[in-house]
Design an enzyme around this catalytic site. Structure first.
Site, PDB file in Angstrom:
ATOM      1  CG  ASP A  23      30.989  38.279  33.925  1.00 39.23           C
ATOM      2  OD1 ASP A  23      31.451  39.044  34.787  1.00 39.23           O
ATOM      3  OD2 ASP A  23      31.638  37.364  33.388  1.00 39.23           O
ATOM      4  CD  GLU A  32      38.544  35.834  34.488  1.00 44.52           C
ATOM      5  OE1 GLU A  32      37.771  34.878  34.314  1.00 44.52           O
ATOM      6  OE2 GLU A  32      38.888  36.219  35.615  1.00 44.52           O
ATOM      7  CG  ASN A  92      15.183  46.153  47.412  1.00 42.14           C
ATOM      8  OD1 ASN A  92      16.384  46.294  47.642  1.00 42.14           O
ATOM      9  ND2 ASN A  92      14.661  45.005  47.019  1.00 42.14           N
ATOM     10  CG  ASP A 125      17.751  43.801  49.293  1.00 42.88           C
ATOM     11  OD1 ASP A 125      17.445  42.923  48.461  1.00 42.88           O
ATOM     12  OD2 ASP A 125      18.573  44.716  49.038  1.00 42.88           O
ATOM     13  CG  ASP A 150      33.849  33.786  34.783  1.00 38.25           C
ATOM     14  OD1 ASP A 150      34.370  34.657  35.469  1.00 38.25           O
ATOM     15  OD2 ASP A 150      33.695  32.610  35.150  1.00 38.25           O
ATOM     16  CG  ASP A 167      18.458  46.988  43.855  1.00 38.79           C
ATOM     17  OD1 ASP A 167      18.171  46.895  45.069  1.00 38.79           O
ATOM     18  OD2 ASP A 167      18.467  48.066  43.223  1.00 38.79           O
ATOM     19  CG  ASP A 211      19.564  48.136  48.782  1.00 35.78           C
ATOM     20  OD1 ASP A 211      19.495  48.052  50.026  1.00 35.78           O
ATOM     21  OD2 ASP A 211      18.679  47.723  48.006  1.00 35.78           O
ATOM     22  CG  HIS A 242      34.827  40.826  40.181  1.00 33.58           C
ATOM     23  ND1 HIS A 242      35.279  41.022  38.883  1.00 33.58           N
ATOM     24  CD2 HIS A 242      34.531  39.527  40.268  1.00 33.58           C
ATOM     25  CE1 HIS A 242      35.244  39.886  38.235  1.00 33.58           C
ATOM     26  NE2 HIS A 242      34.797  38.957  39.041  1.00 33.58           N
ATOM     27  CG  ASP A 243      38.080  37.877  40.201  1.00 30.17           C
ATOM     28  OD1 ASP A 243      38.071  37.534  39.003  1.00 30.17           O
ATOM     29  OD2 ASP A 243      37.152  37.622  40.992  1.00 30.17           O
TER      30      ASP A 243
HETATM   31  O1  TEU Z   1      37.801  34.342  37.801  1.00 23.53           O
HETATM   32  C1  TEU Z   1      38.592  33.361  37.144  1.00 23.53           C
HETATM   33  C2  TEU Z   1      39.813  33.096  37.905  1.00 23.53           C
HETATM   34  O2  TEU Z   1      40.804  32.672  37.376  1.00 23.53           O
HETATM   35  C3  TEU Z   1      39.781  33.284  39.384  1.00 23.53           C
HETATM   36  O3  TEU Z   1      40.143  32.063  39.985  1.00 23.53           O
HETATM   37  C4  TEU Z   1      40.783  34.329  39.779  1.00 23.53           C
HETATM   38  O4  TEU Z   1      42.068  33.908  39.332  1.00 23.53           O
HETATM   39  C5  TEU Z   1      40.777  34.418  41.286  1.00 23.53           C
HETATM   40  O5  TEU Z   1      39.466  34.765  41.640  1.00 23.53           O
HETATM   41  C6  TEU Z   1      41.771  35.466  41.735  1.00 23.53           C
HETATM   42  O6  TEU Z   1      41.741  35.527  43.161  1.00 23.53           O
HETATM   43  C7  TEU Z   1      36.460  34.361  37.297  1.00 23.53           C
HETATM   44  C8  TEU Z   1      35.670  35.459  37.998  1.00 23.53           C
HETATM   45  O7  TEU Z   1      36.267  36.715  37.691  1.00 23.53           O
HETATM   46  C9  TEU Z   1      35.689  35.177  39.483  1.00 23.53           C
HETATM   47  O8  TEU Z   1      35.024  36.232  40.198  1.00 23.53           O
HETATM   48  C10 TEU Z   1      34.945  33.876  39.708  1.00 23.53           C
HETATM   49  O9  TEU Z   1      35.025  33.552  41.084  1.00 23.53           O
HETATM   50  C11 TEU Z   1      35.577  32.730  38.881  1.00 23.53           C
HETATM   51  O10 TEU Z   1      35.843  33.098  37.524  1.00 23.53           O
HETATM   52  C12 TEU Z   1      34.602  31.567  38.808  1.00 23.53           C
HETATM   53  O11 TEU Z   1      33.515  31.949  38.001  1.00 23.53           O
HETATM   54 CA    CA Z   2      18.412  45.673  46.905  1.00 26.39          CA
END
Ligand code: TEU
Ligand code: CA
Length: 571
Positions: free
Chosen positions: A104, A264, A29, A31, A206, A35, A27, A339-340
């Protein structure tokens, strides 16, 4: 075999992709939200890793219902992240450091605040009406479609204005785009060209396997879905028109640029995945599957990580199966976190004090010695681990929050749900990057949007950057070893000892060069007899321990020890 003699070489096959979740990286700034200027300030760190590509999660204009995966303007930058000028500076700065930037592409759905949806919902006659999927209410309730993030679990939302339901297989604020509409597809291709013409080096696409829908929306029973597709993701990913759209995207946009196009692939089968990456079909370059991420989950009212851990034999079987899908034609990816998903070392290694470092290094060895492009998640190079929130009020992820509401509404066991989220929630991997041991880990001078893991005082870049034995410097060394040996890039993968419950052993072969990789996925030390006929006293290229005890007929592996050695078949 010499590098120059290897056929079908591509930069994206040899690249190491490092995923940055911009909201949590740096970050600039105060907040509390990461960013683009924060990323700009850390480009030298990115270069110091030795990675080739940075993939950033969505930075487009968005109301952040799903942290940027709900886009309201594909050609503008989210105000919390900065400006288009900041983006251009980041892109230029990475290119100057010989790092490519992949963005993405989120085109299964938009935000409900996108102008297209505002128009589409205003009237049944509006020219944008068919940019989305509508079901006129006079036909009665539409057939059930589950939604991943809806607190009622339904993928249809009634909208009074036009007395119709719209489809959203993710959140209520993420209406699904109608890819059956050629006008919509053209708008998407124009947008893609806008970013490619700026010099962006590719897209991670995605939920792209979900974009083709059966517009008749047939009625299904849960049993029918179970029978035919295994689960709803399998159904959503199964419409044959998907390949037509990807082929058209290739023809209209992709083939004109030297870019990386990665699907994905939730719900996709190996056969269909192979079609997507088969170069002769002119669709996409690569795909990442989810089957590996499903290992060791127990499914019921909600998915939970099996407290007894996962079965390594199953793990080896799945990763070998998907390697074989892509070994013949096309190309694959390999990842253990993003991130998932929860943090890699917590999910697949051992994030206790004693074994966090060796197991993180062992997993890094796995990722960088497989026959696929590694997708490495930021923070795993310093052993960031699950934060394990106790309270629902600590969560920010719509998936956890709405699932909690759904279970509460059904009078389910929210306590058990929260306990399970400690091992499986997506927020575990979205906590702010740990730069140093100062308050908020040097991520922000403000209040972080998501709590910082208290263990940032022990696991951070500052502590590890100069330490030759750190996870960070092992990561850097493993990358150098991978890049120095084409056998690790293009060599044939062969699984050894598939029934062994603790050791993942495999070879990589290219011409007369053979590497042997031994990974002890267990917390026990053990004597390991290498199957087949290899000379044991071979040069060790990298080892996550200081020593390796080799005997004539066995190797003694420490807990979570990983080694890569030159090997010679002696019969
Ligand atoms: O994820 C696609 C997806 O299949 C998700 O439902 C995933 O299986 C789930 O998050 C697992 O816990 C993509 C992105 O990577 C995710 O961050 C988004 O939330 C989702 O699409 C909707 O855009
Ligand atoms: Ca920021």
């Amino acid at each position: 075999m010499k590098y120059e003699d290897i056929p079908n070489k591509k930069w994206w096959k040899e690249a190491i992709v490092y995923q940055v979740y911009p909201r949590s990286f740096k970050d600039s700034n105060a907040d509390g939200i990461g960013d683009l200027r924060g990323m700009i300030s850390k480009m030298d760190y990115l270069q110091s890793l030795g990675i080739d590509v940075v993939w950033i999660n969505p930075v487009y204009a968005s109301p952040n219902d799903d942290n940027g995966y709900d886009i309201s303007d594909y050609q503008d930058i989210m105000k919390e992240f900065g400006t288009m000028e900041d983006f251009d500076e980041l892109l230029d700065g990475l290119h100057k450091r010989n790092i490519r930037l992949v963005m993405d592409l989120v085109v299964n759905h938009t935000s409900d605040e996108h102008e297209w949806f505002r128009q589409s919902k205003s009237s049944r006659k509006n020219p944008y009406r068919n940019y989305y999927h509508w079901w006129p209410a006079e036909k009665g309730r539409p057939p059930h479609r589950p939604s991943f993030f809806d607190e009622k679990g339904s993928g249809w939302q009634y909208d009074r204005k036009t007395n119709s339901f719209y489809l959203h297989i993710f959140s209520i604020k993420q209406p699904d785009l109608n890819w059956e509409n050629p006008q919509l597809r053209k708008e998407i291709y124009d947008m893609m060209r806008f970013w490619f013409d700026k010099g962006v080096d590719g897209f991670r696409m995605d939920a792209i396997t979900f974009i083709a829908k059966d517009e008749n929306f047939p009625e299904f029973t849960e049993d029918a879905i179970q029978e035919e597709y295994g689960e709803w993701s399998g159904y959503y990913a199964s419409h044959p028109r998907l390949h037509d759209y990807l082929h058209e995207m290739h023809k209209e946009v992709l083939y004109k640029y030297d870019i990386m196009a990665v699907a994905e692939g939730p719900g996709i089968s190996p056969e269909e995945a192979h079609k997507i990456v088969d170069p002769s079909r002119h669709e996409l370059n690569m795909l990442y599957h989810f089957e590996g991420m499903g290992i060791g989950y127990v499914w019921g009212e909600f998915k939970r990580v099996d407290p007894d851990g996962y079965d390594l034999v199953k793990f080896k079987e799945v990763y070998t199966k998907w390697n074989d899908v892509f070994a013949r034609k096309g190309w694959g990816t390999i990842y253990l976190g993003n991130h998932d998903q929860p943090r890699m070392v917590s999910r697949w290694g051992n994030d206790g004090a004693e074994f966090k470092a060796p197991s993180a290094k062992m997993l890094i060895t796995f990722l960088f010695t497989m026959h696929a492009t590694p997708f490495f998640y930021f923070g795993d190079e310093i052993g960031m681990s699950n934060i394990r929130f106790d309270k629902i009020s600590d969560y920010r992820d719509i998936e956890t929050i709405n699932m909690y509401k759904q279970i509460k509404r059904k009078k389910g066991d929210v306590k058990r749900f929260l306990e399970n989220q400690k091992g499986s929630a997506r927020d575990n991997s979205r906590t702010p990057f740990q730069w140093d041991g100062s308050p908020n880990a040097g991520f922000t001078k403000g209040v972080p949007w998501l709590k910082v893991n208290p263990n940032h005082t022990e696991y951070n870049v500052e502590l590890q950057d100069e330490d030759p034995d750190s996870i960070l410097n092992y990561f850097r060394k493993m990358i150098r070893v991978r890049k120095a040996h084409p056998v690790l890039l293009y060599g044939f993968y062969h699984l050894l000892d598939k029934e062994h419950k603790q050791v993942y052993a495999y070879t990589r072969t290219l011409g007369d060069e053979k590497f042997l990789i031994l990974l002890n996925f267990s917390r026990e030390s053990l004597d390991y007899k290498i199957p087949g006929a290899f000379r044991h006293d071979e040069e060790i290229l990298i080892n996550n321990y200081k020593t390796c005890e080799q005997h004539k007929d066995k190797i003694h592996l420490q807990p979570y020890q990983g080694i890569v050695m030159q090997a010679k078949q002696i019969s």
